[in-house]
Design an enzyme around this catalytic site. Sequence first.
Site, PDB file in Angstrom:
ATOM      1  N   ASP A   1       0.811  -1.238   0.000  1.00  0.00           N
ATOM      2  CA  ASP A   1       0.000   0.000   0.000  1.00  0.00           C
ATOM      3  C   ASP A   1       0.835   1.275   0.000  1.00  0.00           C
ATOM      4  OD1 ASP A   1       0.740  -0.184   2.704  1.00  0.00           O
ATOM      5  OD2 ASP A   1      -1.225   0.421   3.457  1.00  0.00           O
TER       6      ASP A   1
ATOM      7  N   ASP B   1      -5.228   0.194   6.190  1.00  0.00           N
ATOM      8  CA  ASP B   1      -5.993  -0.121   7.402  1.00  0.00           C
ATOM      9  C   ASP B   1      -7.167   0.834   7.597  1.00  0.00           C
ATOM     10  OD1 ASP B   1      -3.895  -1.824   7.618  1.00  0.00           O
ATOM     11  OD2 ASP B   1      -2.942  -0.826   9.313  1.00  0.00           O
TER      12      ASP B   1
END
Length: 390
Positions: free
Chosen positions: A39, A177
Site C-alpha cells: 500500500d 488499514d
Amino acid sequence: MEQMKQMVLKKFEEVFGDSEGAKVYFAPGRVNMIGEHTDYNGGHVFPCALTIGTYAVARKRADRKLAFFSMNFEGLGVLESSIDELTPQKEAGWTNYPKGVMWAFGEKGFTLPCGIDLLLYGNIPNGSGLSSSASVEVVTGFILRDLFGFDVTNQDLALIGQYSENNFNGVNCGIMDQFAIAMGKAGHAIFLDTADLSFTYAPIALRDAKIVIACSNKKRGLGDSKYNERRSQCEAALAEIQKVKAIKALGDLTEEEFEQVKTAITDPVCVRRAKHAVYENARTIKAVEALEAGDVELFGQLMNASHTSLRDDYEVTGIELDTLVEEAWKIEGVIGSRMTGAGFGGCTVSIVKNEAIEKFVECVGSAYEQKIGYAADFYVVEIGDGPCVL
Ligand code: GLA
C-alpha cells in the site's frame, strides 16, 4: 452489539457520572486477505472489515478539556488533556491515537469548538496486527463528524486517520488499514488500488470454508518495528529504478518489467524488498480474479505464495508467524494461510474448510505452544461493516 452498547454506556456512567447527551459508536478492525506491504508502493490490497473492533461512548463538554478512559487500560484511569495541548509525539500512550485525529482535523481546517469525554473499549486483541489503532482513529474521526457536523466523507476519515498516524504518531503507515475500516462492507473485501484509491467490493463467498485468524500473541509495535525501514528500502529501490525507467511507484511495474530493470538497484537486500512489492501486487490482482471466477483453491495458493515472499524476500515474518503458517499448511482442508498486517508478530489469516477447523485449532495450537513456549489464540471471523452509531 446491543449488549456491548449497554456495557460501555454503564461504564461511561460509572466513570463520568451520567450518560446524558452521550452516544455510542463502533468502528471495526480489519484483516488483510492478500496484498501485504504494497500500500505504500502504489500497489493493490485486499482487506476486509471485521465484526470485532472499537466501541466508543462520546459527548461534548462545556469546556475545552479532553477526558479519555479506556476499558482496555482501566488502571490508567481518566486521562485529561485539552484541545489546546495537541502536540505530535511518538509512542506516548493510547490517547495519542484519538488526540492525533483531533489534531489532524485541525490541520485540515476543521477546528474543534469544545472538548469531549471519550470512553473506548476494544475487543480486537491489542498489537495483534488487526488494526486496533486504525480502528481507534476511524471511530474518533466518525465521532468528531457526528458531534460537530464536519463535512467529510468516510474516505476522508480514512485519509485523516492515516495523516494523523504518519504525522502525529510518527508511523509511516500506508492507507490500507484506515480505508478498510472506514469503507468496510459486510460479506465483502475491498480491492483497493492505492495508487489512486479506486476500489471495488468483492464478495467473499467461501462456500464450505471460513476465515480463521490465529494470533501469535507476540506483540508488535509499528513504531519500534522495522516497518519504517522496509518502507525506506522500497523508496531507495524505486529511486534507482527511476533512473532507468519512468515510473511513479513500484506498483507500476509488472513482474517482467521488474526483471528487466532490477539490475539498476545496487543493494541486494533492496532488490528482494522491491521484488516482493512488485510480485505481491501482481499476486493480489490474480487472487481477486481467481475469487471472482470462483476459484478459491487458486486464491489459497496465492495466499501461500504471499507468505513465502514475506518470509524470504521481505523478511517480516519471524519464527512465530512462520510456525503458525507452516503448521497450517500441513493440514488437509486448509485452502491457504499467510501472515497478515505489518508482520514481526501479530496474526495469520487462513481459509479453512468447515470440517477441518477443529483440527486446525488443535494441531496448529499445540505445535505452536510446543515450539514457541506460549499459546496462540484462534478466531473464526465474520466480515462486517464500516463505522456506525449504535
Ligand atoms: C500495516 C500498515 C499498513 C500496511 C500493512 C502491511 O498494517 O498500517 O498501511 O502497510 O502494515 O501491508
